[in-house]
Design a protein around this motif. Structure first.
Motif, mmCIF file in Angstrom:
data_model
loop_
_atom_site.group_PDB
_atom_site.id
_atom_site.type_symbol
_atom_site.label_atom_id
_atom_site.label_comp_id
_atom_site.label_asym_id
_atom_site.label_seq_id
_atom_site.Cartn_x
_atom_site.Cartn_y
_atom_site.Cartn_z
ATOM 1 N N LYS A 66 6.997 -5.463 -7.762
ATOM 2 C CA LYS A 66 6.604 -4.341 -6.912
ATOM 3 C C LYS A 66 5.082 -4.276 -6.873
ATOM 4 C CE LYS A 66 6.428 -0.680 -10.365
ATOM 5 N NZ LYS A 66 6.772 0.694 -10.670
ATOM 6 N N LEU A 67 4.568 -3.599 -5.870
ATOM 7 C CA LEU A 67 3.130 -3.400 -5.751
ATOM 8 C C LEU A 67 2.653 -2.453 -6.845
ATOM 9 C CD1 LEU A 67 2.782 -2.845 -1.880
ATOM 10 C CD2 LEU A 67 2.571 -4.976 -3.159
ATOM 11 N N THR A 68 1.417 -2.634 -7.280
ATOM 12 C CA THR A 68 0.857 -1.747 -8.301
ATOM 13 C C THR A 68 0.110 -0.567 -7.683
ATOM 14 O OG1 THR A 68 -1.153 -3.079 -8.431
ATOM 15 C CG2 THR A 68 0.610 -3.581 -10.017
ATOM 16 N N LYS A 69 -0.181 -0.665 -6.381
ATOM 17 C CA LYS A 69 -0.887 0.406 -5.669
ATOM 18 C C LYS A 69 -0.215 0.639 -4.318
ATOM 19 C CE LYS A 69 -4.756 -2.040 -5.972
ATOM 20 N NZ LYS A 69 -6.143 -2.491 -5.873
ATOM 21 N N ARG A 70 -0.715 1.619 -3.599
ATOM 22 C CA ARG A 70 -0.213 1.887 -2.253
ATOM 23 C C ARG A 70 -0.662 0.759 -1.308
ATOM 24 N NH1 ARG A 70 -3.251 6.560 -2.815
ATOM 25 N NH2 ARG A 70 -4.223 5.992 -0.819
ATOM 26 N N PRO A 71 0.120 0.465 -0.271
ATOM 27 C CA PRO A 71 -0.237 -0.599 0.669
ATOM 28 C C PRO A 71 -1.606 -0.429 1.327
ATOM 29 C CG PRO A 71 2.052 0.022 0.975
ATOM 30 C CD PRO A 71 1.457 1.002 0.007
#
Length: 137
Positions: A66-71
């Motif tokens: 998963k991403l670690t920050k917002r897109p």
């Protein structure tokens, strides 16, 4: 400057992950199917993204990435620099290239520097959220 498949695929992976809920882990197997990227090649790309702190992985049942920050916090430039190493249009501008003995008398150097800045400004001005949302970039 030519962006390799590694850079292009890294962008596709980041966009793919951005389409999921922030706390949802996406199995590598699902990404390989959707993006039509071999698992082995995707693993090498994911390892760069993990090393850069762009994504995080979880092993086992319910695991994935998963991403670690917002897109909107990821720029295309940051992802391409992580995977490509350099976006310099000529070798003499690449990091670690050393001092060119002709730099003082090179009439094209300012042009290449300006192009490099334009490329950097352009890619740093586009986020993964822009690409997910279909923004006219």
């Amino acid at each position: 400057m030519m962006v390799s498949t590694k850079g292009r695929y890294a962008l596709r992976v980041m966009i793919d992950l951005a389409n999921y809920e922030p706390n949802e882990y996406v199995p590598l197997k699902e990404i390989t199917k959707r993006q039509n990227i071999s698992a082995k090649y995707l693993e090498s790309i994911i390892s760069v993204l993990v090393k850069e702190g762009f994504v995080v992985g979880l092993r086992g049942k319910g695991g994935g990435y998963k991403l670690t920050k917002r897109p909107d916090e990821y720029t295309v430039g940051s992802i391409l620099k992580a995977t490509e190493g350099s976006l310099a249009p000529v070798a003499c501008l690449e990091a670690g290239a050393g001092v060119c003995t002709r730099a003082a008398e090179c009439p094209t150097l300012p042009m290449w520097k300006n192009l490099e800045q334009m490329i950097d400004d352009y890619f740093e001005g586009i986020t993964i959220a822009d690409l997910v949302n279909g923004a006219d970039v």
